[in-house]
Design an enzyme around this catalytic site. Structure first.
Site, PDB file in Angstrom:
ATOM      1  N   ASP A  11       0.106  31.325  78.800  1.00  0.00           N
ATOM      2  CA  ASP A  11       1.539  31.065  78.893  1.00  0.00           C
ATOM      3  C   ASP A  11       1.913  29.958  77.905  1.00  0.00           C
ATOM      4  O   ASP A  11       1.063  29.149  77.503  1.00  0.00           O
ATOM      5  CB  ASP A  11       1.867  30.653  80.331  1.00  0.00           C
ATOM      6  CG  ASP A  11       3.324  30.300  80.521  1.00  0.00           C
ATOM      7  OD1 ASP A  11       4.183  31.044  80.005  1.00  0.00           O
ATOM      8  OD2 ASP A  11       3.599  29.280  81.180  1.00  0.00           O
ATOM      9  N   ASP A  13       5.459  27.798  77.802  1.00  0.00           N
ATOM     10  CA  ASP A  13       6.169  26.661  78.392  1.00  0.00           C
ATOM     11  C   ASP A  13       5.521  26.244  79.710  1.00  0.00           C
ATOM     12  O   ASP A  13       5.325  27.059  80.615  1.00  0.00           O
ATOM     13  CB  ASP A  13       7.632  27.031  78.640  1.00  0.00           C
ATOM     14  CG  ASP A  13       8.356  27.445  77.363  1.00  0.00           C
ATOM     15  OD1 ASP A  13       7.720  27.415  76.291  1.00  0.00           O
ATOM     16  OD2 ASP A  13       9.541  27.820  77.443  1.00  0.00           O
ATOM     17  N   CYS A  95       8.637  38.227  75.967  1.00  0.00           N
ATOM     18  CA  CYS A  95       9.665  39.020  76.654  1.00  0.00           C
ATOM     19  C   CYS A  95      10.981  38.247  76.579  1.00  0.00           C
ATOM     20  O   CYS A  95      11.065  37.124  77.093  1.00  0.00           O
ATOM     21  CB  CYS A  95       9.287  39.271  78.110  1.00  0.00           C
ATOM     22  SG  CYS A  95      10.648  40.015  79.065  1.00  0.00           S
ATOM     23  N   HIS A  97      13.918  39.105  77.934  1.00  0.00           N
ATOM     24  CA  HIS A  97      14.886  39.583  78.926  1.00  0.00           C
ATOM     25  C   HIS A  97      15.051  38.626  80.101  1.00  0.00           C
ATOM     26  O   HIS A  97      14.187  37.808  80.388  1.00  0.00           O
ATOM     27  CB  HIS A  97      14.448  40.959  79.442  1.00  0.00           C
ATOM     28  CG  HIS A  97      14.235  41.969  78.375  1.00  0.00           C
ATOM     29  ND1 HIS A  97      12.986  42.427  78.000  1.00  0.00           N
ATOM     30  CD2 HIS A  97      15.128  42.592  77.555  1.00  0.00           C
ATOM     31  CE1 HIS A  97      13.100  43.308  77.029  1.00  0.00           C
ATOM     32  NE2 HIS A  97      14.389  43.422  76.726  1.00  0.00           N
ATOM     33  N   CYS A 103      13.161  44.765  83.112  1.00  0.00           N
ATOM     34  CA  CYS A 103      12.437  45.381  82.000  1.00  0.00           C
ATOM     35  C   CYS A 103      10.976  45.606  82.388  1.00  0.00           C
ATOM     36  O   CYS A 103      10.504  45.139  83.416  1.00  0.00           O
ATOM     37  CB  CYS A 103      12.525  44.495  80.760  1.00  0.00           C
ATOM     38  SG  CYS A 103      11.647  42.916  80.960  1.00  0.00           S
ATOM     39  N   ASP A 132       1.172  28.220  84.318  1.00  0.00           N
ATOM     40  CA  ASP A 132       1.540  27.259  85.358  1.00  0.00           C
ATOM     41  C   ASP A 132       2.289  27.889  86.527  1.00  0.00           C
ATOM     42  O   ASP A 132       2.517  27.226  87.539  1.00  0.00           O
ATOM     43  CB  ASP A 132       2.392  26.133  84.750  1.00  0.00           C
ATOM     44  CG  ASP A 132       3.723  26.645  84.209  1.00  0.00           C
ATOM     45  OD1 ASP A 132       3.718  27.688  83.523  1.00  0.00           O
ATOM     46  OD2 ASP A 132       4.757  26.012  84.473  1.00  0.00           O
TER      47      ASP A 132
END
EC number: 3.1.3.15
Length: 357
Positions: A11, A13, A95, A97, A103, A132
């Protein structure tokens, strides 16, 4: 990318970079901040054979609520920093969206990683999702791989690195025959707590010398046919110990492999060791007595020959002196001290040009 790679799906952020607590968007350069120890940890993970893939949800990217240009400036800076330090991502999967868009690519759905799964690129036993949020753990479950929930306080990058690269070097071997019943446990990364009972006091002392000078923990429980003699007890203990050491070493990645030691006590004891995967023993020691304590001196060479057979090592071992007790003790001490050098972890590379030991 070849098939069956160890891949870390990471990941962005809140895992690679700090996620702003107010708006959860890194949309300006002054909001870009790396998570602690992320770069050295990723470099070490790369060295350990992991490939890196970034997988991130960016709500409404490209809309008025999150213009593409606001995202690009800090994101590109982050990528430049990573690349300048040697951190390389094979893919950056995004992604754009909102959750309400329903989605197929928003984590924890599989849309972003579908190609990796369908192309057989993922080593399912040794790949991980790191993130996280609970959605990252759900993504891992959907991919049928393990998930690691990042937390800078309790599961930061240093701990993740340790968990993924430092495997417990322990082994237990149980060997049962008509002559002996043996259980040997070794932990190559712990010292002390040795518990050795073979029924032969002097032999117990010698095994303890190996563990103590080798810098590892040994628990050895032996019941043998000592009413006959000490042959089967000594031989089978050596076979079990060698097997346990070999299993604990695993693929031997990062170890020193070689060791050399001299002298010990007033004896000139010399030991050279190569954890080569090939059994060979050259032994040179002369004894004037048939026994020292309750151990037959003829069983000393037999112990080391049996040990080299199951440990699969090349061992040159010799000692000269005037006292048989000290000669034997010097052999076991020298072997332990030499083994300590050979099993020490010094890096992550396999110490062989052949690629296997």
């Amino acid at each position: 990318m070849s098939k069956q790679q160890k891949i870390l799906f990471i990941d962005r952020d809140g895992t690679l970079i700090v996620e702003p607590p107010v708006d959860f968007q890194v949309d300006r350069l002054d909001k870009l901040k790396l998570e602690p120890f992320v770069i050295p940890s990723l470099l070490s993970l790369q060295d350990a054979g992991y490939r890196l893939v970034m997988v991130t949800n960016q709500d409404g990217l490209g809309t008025d609520s999150y213009p593409q240009e606001d995202f690009d400036a800090p994101h590109n800076m982050m990528m430049e920093i990573f690349e300048s330090q040697g951190v390389k991502f094979d893919d950056v999967l995004i992604c754009p969206h909102f959750e309400k868009d329903n989605c197929s690519c928003r984590k924890p759905k599989l849309g972003l990683v579908k190609e990796y799964l369908q192309a057989g690129k993922v080593d399912f036993q040794n790949s991980f999702v790191i993130g996280d949020r609970q959605t990252d753990l759900q993504l891992a479950e959907n991919m049928a791989i393990r998930g690691i929930q990042y937390n800078p306080e309790t599961m930061g990058w240093k701990q993740i690195l340790k968990d993924l690269t430092v495997k417990a070097r322990v082994a237990e071997v149980v060997r049962t025959t008509k002559e002996t019943d043996i259980k040997v446990f070794v932990n190559l990364d712990e010292q002390g707590g040795n518990a050795i009972s073979t029924g032969l006091g002097f032999f117990d002392h010698m095994l303890d010398q190996i563990a103590t000078h080798g810098g590892f923990q040994m628990v050895c429980k032996v019941e043998g046919d000592l009413h006959i003699d000490d042959h089967h007890t000594v031989e089978d203990t050596a076979l079990a110990l060698g097997q346990a050491l070999k299993e604990a070493l695993g693929d031997k990645r990062g170890i020193g492999r070689f060791g050399f030691s001299l002298p010990m006590d007033e004896c000139l004891a010399q030991c050279a060791l190569d954890l080569s995967g090939r059994p060979y023993l050259k032994f040179d020691a002369q004894f004037s007595r048939e026994q020292v304590g309750d151990l037959s001196t003829e069983m000393v060479v037999h112990f080391f020959r049996s040990l080299t057979d199951t440990l699969a090592c090349t061992l040159h071992l010799s000692s000269a002196g005037n006292n048989d007790h000290h000669i034997i003790e010097s052999l076991f001490k020298a072997f332990g001290r030499t083994l300590r050098q050979a099993i020490k972890v010094e890096g992550t590379e396999l110490p062989s040009s052949k690629g296997v030991l």
